[in-house]
Write a protein that holds these residues in place. Sequence first.
Motif, mmCIF file in Angstrom:
data_model
loop_
_atom_site.group_PDB
_atom_site.id
_atom_site.type_symbol
_atom_site.label_atom_id
_atom_site.label_comp_id
_atom_site.label_asym_id
_atom_site.label_seq_id
_atom_site.Cartn_x
_atom_site.Cartn_y
_atom_site.Cartn_z
ATOM 1 N N THR A 10 48.747 -5.057 67.130
ATOM 2 C CA THR A 10 49.707 -5.621 68.084
ATOM 3 C C THR A 10 50.894 -6.188 67.324
ATOM 4 O OG1 THR A 10 48.540 -7.753 68.063
ATOM 5 C CG2 THR A 10 47.906 -6.158 69.757
ATOM 6 N N PHE A 11 52.003 -6.383 68.041
ATOM 7 C CA PHE A 11 53.229 -6.871 67.415
ATOM 8 C C PHE A 11 53.718 -8.175 68.023
ATOM 9 C CE2 PHE A 11 53.131 -2.203 67.297
ATOM 10 C CZ PHE A 11 53.202 -1.982 65.928
ATOM 11 N N ARG B 209 56.986 -2.086 74.836
ATOM 12 C CA ARG B 209 58.229 -1.526 74.307
ATOM 13 C C ARG B 209 58.060 -1.163 72.835
ATOM 14 N NH1 ARG B 209 63.325 -5.182 75.009
ATOM 15 N NH2 ARG B 209 62.923 -4.615 77.188
ATOM 16 N N ALA B 210 57.376 -2.032 72.094
ATOM 17 C CA ALA B 210 57.144 -1.741 70.676
ATOM 18 C C ALA B 210 56.291 -0.487 70.509
ATOM 19 C CB ALA B 210 56.459 -2.938 70.005
ATOM 20 N N TYR B 211 55.270 -0.322 71.342
ATOM 21 C CA TYR B 211 54.444 0.884 71.276
ATOM 22 C C TYR B 211 55.278 2.130 71.581
ATOM 23 C CZ TYR B 211 50.145 -1.928 71.129
ATOM 24 O OH TYR B 211 49.139 -2.791 70.763
ATOM 25 N N PHE C 278 48.493 7.828 72.581
ATOM 26 C CA PHE C 278 47.730 7.258 71.461
ATOM 27 C C PHE C 278 48.216 5.846 71.144
ATOM 28 C CE2 PHE C 278 47.272 6.275 66.968
ATOM 29 C CZ PHE C 278 45.919 6.506 66.762
ATOM 30 N N CYS C 279 49.540 5.670 71.061
ATOM 31 C CA CYS C 279 50.075 4.349 70.713
ATOM 32 C C CYS C 279 49.735 3.304 71.769
ATOM 33 C CB CYS C 279 51.595 4.437 70.536
ATOM 34 S SG CYS C 279 52.120 5.327 69.055
ATOM 35 N N VAL C 280 49.816 3.693 73.042
ATOM 36 C CA VAL C 280 49.617 2.730 74.131
ATOM 37 C C VAL C 280 48.147 2.421 74.360
ATOM 38 C CG1 VAL C 280 49.923 2.367 76.609
ATOM 39 C CG2 VAL C 280 51.765 3.362 75.260
#
Length: 226
Positions: free
Chosen positions: A80-81, A90-92, A69-71
């Motif tokens: 987005t970050f 990596r953040a996801y 889900f996150c990716v």
Amino acid sequence: MQVIVDNLDAFGRGAWGTIVLFFWSTLGSLVLGTLLAVFRVSPSPALRAVGTIYVNLFRNTPLTLIMVFCVLCLPILQITFTEDSGRQYRAYAVLALVAYTSSFVCEAIRSGINTVPVGQAEAARAIGLPFTKVLSLVVLPQAFRAVVPPLGSILNALLKNTSVASAANNFELISAMRGLVEQNGNAVIAVLIGTTVTYVVLALLLFAGVEVLERALDRDRKGARA
């Protein structure tokens, strides 16, 4: 076993990727897990409901599903970050690991809160301390001392769960293993053994750190009683 010796740098880079994921996920899980535990014991029915729903939802959802889900879904939602694709994935991955692990951290801390004698909280309230002060000054310090061993087990599970991040375009031990298997098809067993040993070494270092922390807190507690 020569393939292990010849590719120590690849195992090292994979281990470092695992450590980075583990560090940020641990930090986020402890913060969010503590906040959720506070929600779970809050006198506010609304906060208790939020904490209960979150824990029941994420603790019973497979980590792989949360990671997918996150990716896949967060980019669609334009969440987005950073503009760097490597850091973005990596953040996801960290977000997914934190969302999943914090539900277990919450329950561990809540169990620690329940070990604190009720009379201490009542005495703190009797002298006029608000709920937040009672938690931060009286309850949570004792609760954390009580839950160091179970938190160590949860963090060990988190360490191994970082392997799921390899499916989210993150380079860590499993990614390094896959690359080495592709390059050394005749030495698959050796590559698997090398990966296993690396995970075991990281887990042993983690448990050593937990044991040191537990002993330090135990000395502090005995010193306070004396």
